[in-house]
Design a protein around this motif. Structure first.
Motif, PDB file in Angstrom:
ATOM      1  N   PHE A  78      -5.439 -31.729  90.855  1.00 53.42           N
ATOM      2  CA  PHE A  78      -5.064 -30.352  91.171  1.00 53.42           C
ATOM      3  C   PHE A  78      -5.971 -29.852  92.286  1.00 53.42           C
ATOM      4  O   PHE A  78      -7.116 -29.456  92.053  1.00 53.42           O
ATOM      5  N   ILE A  79      -5.442 -29.899  93.522  1.00 55.89           N
ATOM      6  CA  ILE A  79      -6.189 -29.525  94.717  1.00 55.89           C
ATOM      7  C   ILE A  79      -5.189 -29.024  95.751  1.00 55.89           C
ATOM      8  O   ILE A  79      -4.072 -29.563  95.833  1.00 55.89           O
ATOM      9  N   PRO A  80      -5.518 -27.992  96.526  1.00 55.02           N
ATOM     10  CA  PRO A  80      -4.578 -27.537  97.549  1.00 55.02           C
ATOM     11  C   PRO A  80      -4.234 -28.699  98.493  1.00 55.02           C
ATOM     12  O   PRO A  80      -5.125 -29.352  99.029  1.00 55.02           O
ATOM     13  N   SER A  81      -2.947 -28.980  98.627  1.00 57.61           N
ATOM     14  CA  SER A  81      -2.545 -30.145  99.416  1.00 57.61           C
ATOM     15  C   SER A  81      -1.050 -30.108  99.695  1.00 57.61           C
ATOM     16  O   SER A  81      -0.315 -29.296  99.141  1.00 57.61           O
ATOM     17  N   GLU A  82      -0.635 -31.038 100.545  1.00 54.78           N
ATOM     18  CA  GLU A  82       0.787 -31.190 100.860  1.00 54.78           C
ATOM     19  C   GLU A  82       1.054 -32.661 101.132  1.00 54.78           C
ATOM     20  O   GLU A  82       0.231 -33.349 101.731  1.00 54.78           O
ATOM     21  N   VAL A  83       2.205 -33.120 100.685  1.00 53.57           N
ATOM     22  CA  VAL A  83       2.622 -34.498 100.964  1.00 53.57           C
ATOM     23  C   VAL A  83       4.092 -34.487 101.350  1.00 53.57           C
ATOM     24  O   VAL A  83       4.879 -33.707 100.818  1.00 53.57           O
ATOM     25  N   LYS A  84       4.438 -35.341 102.291  1.00 54.89           N
ATOM     26  CA  LYS A  84       5.831 -35.504 102.707  1.00 54.89           C
ATOM     27  C   LYS A  84       6.302 -36.865 102.226  1.00 54.89           C
ATOM     28  O   LYS A  84       5.727 -37.883 102.576  1.00 54.89           O
ATOM     29  N   TRP A  85       7.335 -36.842 101.404  1.00 54.47           N
ATOM     30  CA  TRP A  85       7.946 -38.059 100.879  1.00 54.47           C
ATOM     31  C   TRP A  85       9.143 -38.339 101.781  1.00 54.47           C
ATOM     32  O   TRP A  85      10.254 -37.906 101.518  1.00 54.47           O
ATOM     33  N   LYS A  86       8.889 -39.011 102.890  1.00 57.66           N
ATOM     34  CA  LYS A  86       9.875 -39.182 103.955  1.00 57.66           C
ATOM     35  C   LYS A  86      11.153 -39.863 103.488  1.00 57.66           C
ATOM     36  O   LYS A  86      12.248 -39.481 103.885  1.00 57.66           O
ATOM     37  N   GLU A  87      11.016 -40.875 102.648  1.00 62.08           N
ATOM     38  CA  GLU A  87      12.197 -41.615 102.185  1.00 62.08           C
ATOM     39  C   GLU A  87      13.188 -40.722 101.449  1.00 62.08           C
ATOM     40  O   GLU A  87      14.383 -40.970 101.459  1.00 62.08           O
ATOM     41  N   LYS A  88      12.697 -39.701 100.796  1.00 63.07           N
ATOM     42  CA  LYS A  88      13.553 -38.793 100.022  1.00 63.07           C
ATOM     43  C   LYS A  88      13.815 -37.479 100.750  1.00 63.07           C
ATOM     44  O   LYS A  88      14.605 -36.663 100.288  1.00 63.07           O
ATOM     45  N   GLY A  89      13.114 -37.232 101.865  1.00 64.32           N
ATOM     46  CA  GLY A  89      13.274 -35.966 102.567  1.00 64.32           C
ATOM     47  C   GLY A  89      12.707 -34.797 101.786  1.00 64.32           C
ATOM     48  O   GLY A  89      13.239 -33.696 101.808  1.00 64.32           O
ATOM     49  N   ILE A  90      11.600 -35.036 101.094  1.00 62.53           N
ATOM     50  CA  ILE A  90      10.997 -34.032 100.209  1.00 62.53           C
ATOM     51  C   ILE A  90       9.578 -33.720 100.680  1.00 62.53           C
ATOM     52  O   ILE A  90       8.843 -34.609 101.095  1.00 62.53           O
ATOM     53  N   THR A  91       9.214 -32.449 100.583  1.00 62.58           N
ATOM     54  CA  THR A  91       7.838 -32.015 100.824  1.00 62.58           C
ATOM     55  C   THR A  91       7.340 -31.356  99.545  1.00 62.58           C
ATOM     56  O   THR A  91       8.024 -30.515  98.965  1.00 62.58           O
ATOM     57  N   ILE A  92       6.165 -31.770  99.108  1.00 56.99           N
ATOM     58  CA  ILE A  92       5.535 -31.189  97.927  1.00 56.99           C
ATOM     59  C   ILE A  92       4.270 -30.481  98.408  1.00 56.99           C
ATOM     60  O   ILE A  92       3.428 -31.088  99.075  1.00 56.99           O
ATOM     61  N   GLU A  93       4.160 -29.196  98.075  1.00 56.55           N
ATOM     62  CA  GLU A  93       2.981 -28.422  98.427  1.00 56.55           C
ATOM     63  C   GLU A  93       2.349 -27.924  97.135  1.00 56.55           C
ATOM     64  O   GLU A  93       3.037 -27.389  96.271  1.00 56.55           O
ATOM     65  N   GLN A  94       1.057 -28.130  97.023  1.00 58.75           N
ATOM     66  CA  GLN A  94       0.331 -27.679  95.841  1.00 58.75           C
ATOM     67  C   GLN A  94      -0.612 -26.550  96.232  1.00 58.75           C
ATOM     68  O   GLN A  94      -1.429 -26.705  97.139  1.00 58.75           O
ATOM     69  N   ARG A  95      -0.465 -25.432  95.547  1.00 56.97           N
ATOM     70  CA  ARG A  95      -1.338 -24.277  95.755  1.00 56.97           C
ATOM     71  C   ARG A  95      -2.144 -24.064  94.477  1.00 56.97           C
ATOM     72  O   ARG A  95      -1.576 -23.947  93.398  1.00 56.97           O
TER      73      ARG A  95
END
Length: 85
Positions: free
Chosen positions: A16-33
């Motif tokens: 649990f840390i502020p971050s962002e990841v792009k899952w390119k294969e699925k076209g998904i972005t996950i942002e954690q606040r």
């Protein structure tokens, strides 16, 4: 530090840390606040280019108690919460 892991059908949130990841294969972005550990919560925002199915797995630390809840769009989501020991 590995915050996220994923395979073809699953995404795991390991820290649990502020971050962002792009899952390119699925076209998904996950942002954690989060302001953890000052505040005992985290918010995960998921954006998708198109509807897609995958399982989201959250690491629940051993110190988390039975009051741990998961909300989806602000509403309680029924799931089994099993802290990692």
């Amino acid at each position: 530090m590995l915050i996220y892991f994923y395979d073809k059908k699953n995404l795991w949130v390991n820290v649990f840390i502020p971050s962002e990841v792009k899952w390119k294969e699925k076209g998904i972005t996950i942002e954690q606040r989060t302001n953890f550990p000052e505040e005992p919560k985290t918010q995960i925002n998921i954006s998708a280019e198109k509807p897609t199915k995958f399982a989201l797995h959250l690491l629940i630390p051993s110190w988390a108690n039975s009051q741990t809840t998961v909300l989806v769009n602000g509403e309680p989501f029924e799931t089994k919460i099993k802290p990692v020991s």
